[in-house]
Design a protein around this motif. Structure first.
Motif: not given
Length: 392
Positions: A267-269, A59-62, A42-51
């Motif tokens: 694409i965000f995922t 661009a990641v929301l298109q 979970s924490q690693a994914f939180a950091e990845a999403a923030h980055a």
């Protein structure tokens, strides 16, 4: 309402319905095909999403391309080369919304009502559902400790089914694995047919004992094959990111079918997952999962040996998340389920895994329970079994 006739032949997921009955936290559930949340990063994914959001913004929301995020496809191609010695060009990889979508796309591309599909017996319920929706006519081959019955497979292929669906590693629901001689013979038989092999490998990296084996695709020169993969069991099922590998001509048709389904997988995922894979050691993460699942599997097997009646048979998987229990003739897993749920333990009766039905088998999941709950749940189940045997 004027619904499509195709829905009339497809039942709602039996497992999903059972899971509704296991929401009570007092119930020890061996029913779901659930990875352990204890090992979600979970924490690693939180950091990845923030980055990803911080560095890439809008661009990641298109919208994005149907085939999938190229760096993620390149990562999968490299991993095939590094772990299995398979040469899979990035262009032959399509990112899907879970590997389940891969089954749906194969059905859309190949199946019309009445077309033949060859399945393992027992077989994966999700595949039965996906192919049933398009009117598949099923034929089956029995599955044993070393893989499918080869004589039955040869006879089944002689009927010229369009697809043969197989899960060679730690199969769902049985936990069985094809040995190397069986893999080679399956590949030989397929090379002499025009049946497409749909090889599903969601559990392949979850081996906790025995010797790793190459996929059927590695032996199947001259056969048309599609290989399905998933990050659900090794990273997160909630991300819903899987993929399929197909040759260029077939890939073109699968991409067209996916465009009509969902345009593209989130694409965000995909970007968050790729960042997680880039910034973390996936092999170290998988090693932790393997160790935990191996311990839980052994705990369940030891509890079964100690408490189940001798007439009961069961598989001893070398990986994955499931084992399969065969009850004596005349004993119904449905009746056992009713007794077990009253004692607050749940499993999946075997009949949904058969296209022709059977009542004396069941699937147990060991990945999503602690050793303590496994021991207690198997003890309760054993008491139910003994009660049923006494009234037989």
């Amino acid at each position: 309402m004027r619904y499509s006739p195709r829905l009339a032949t497809v039942k709602r997921s039996y497992i999903r319905e059972i899971l509704k009955a296991t929401q009570d936290p007092a119930i020890i559930s061996f029913a779901g095909g659930l990875p352990s949340p204890d090992h979600f990063p979970s924490q690693a994914f939180a950091e990845a999403a923030h980055a990803v959001l911080t560095e890439n913004g809008a661009a990641v929301l298109q919208y994005s391309i149907t085939e999938g995020y190229p760096p993620l496809r390149e990562y999968i191609a490299r991993r095939y080369a590094d772990t299995l010695g398979l040469d899979v060009p990035m262009e032959q990889i399509l990112i899907t919304t879970g590997s389940q979508q891969g089954l749906d796309l194969m059905a859309k591309v190949f199946l019309d009502p009445g077309d033949g599909v060859l399945m393992e017996r027992p077989g994966y319920l999700g595949a039965i559902q996906a192919f049933s929706l398009f009117g598949a006519a099923f034929d089956t081959v029995d599955l044993g400790p070393t893989g499918v019955d080869l004589a039955q497979l040869e006879a089944g292929l002689a009927k010229k089914p369009k697809l043969f669906y197989a899960v060679p590693n730690f199969q769902n629901p049985s936990g069985c694995t094809y040995d190397e001689p069986t893999r080679r013979e399956v590949a030989r038989l397929l090379a002499g047919s025009d049946t497409v092999l749909v090889e599903d490998n969601p559990y392949g990296e979850l081996r906790f004992s025995g010797t790793p084996l190459p996929p059927l695709r590695a032996f199947a020169q001259g056969a048309c094959t599609v290989l399905l993969g998933s990050f659900s069991k090794i990273a997160s099922p909630g991300m819903r990111v899987g993929w399929l590998v197909a040759d260029p001509d077939l890939m073109h048709k699968l991409v067209t079918a996916k465009q009509a389904s969902d345009l593209h997988t989130s694409i965000f995922t995909q970007r968050v997952l790729h960042r997680f894979l880039t910034d973390n050691d996936l092999d170290a993460h998988i090693a932790v999962i393997r160790k935990a699942y191996g311990e839980r599997c052994q705990c369940m097997l030891q509890a079964i040996r100690a408490s189940f009646p001798e007439e009961v048979r069961y598989t001893e998987p070398e990986g994955g998340m499931f084992l399969w229990v065969q009850l004596p003739e005349g004993l119904s897993s449905e009746r056992l389920f009713q007794k077990a749920i009253a004692r607050k333990v749940a499993f999946v009766p075997g009949h949904p895994f058969y296209v022709d039905g059977t009542a004396n088998s069941l699937r147990l999941n060991f990945s999503n329970s602690t050793p303590e709950r496994i021991e207690e749940g198997i003890h309760r189940l054993a008491e139910c079994l003994k009660e049923l045997l006494a009234t037989r």
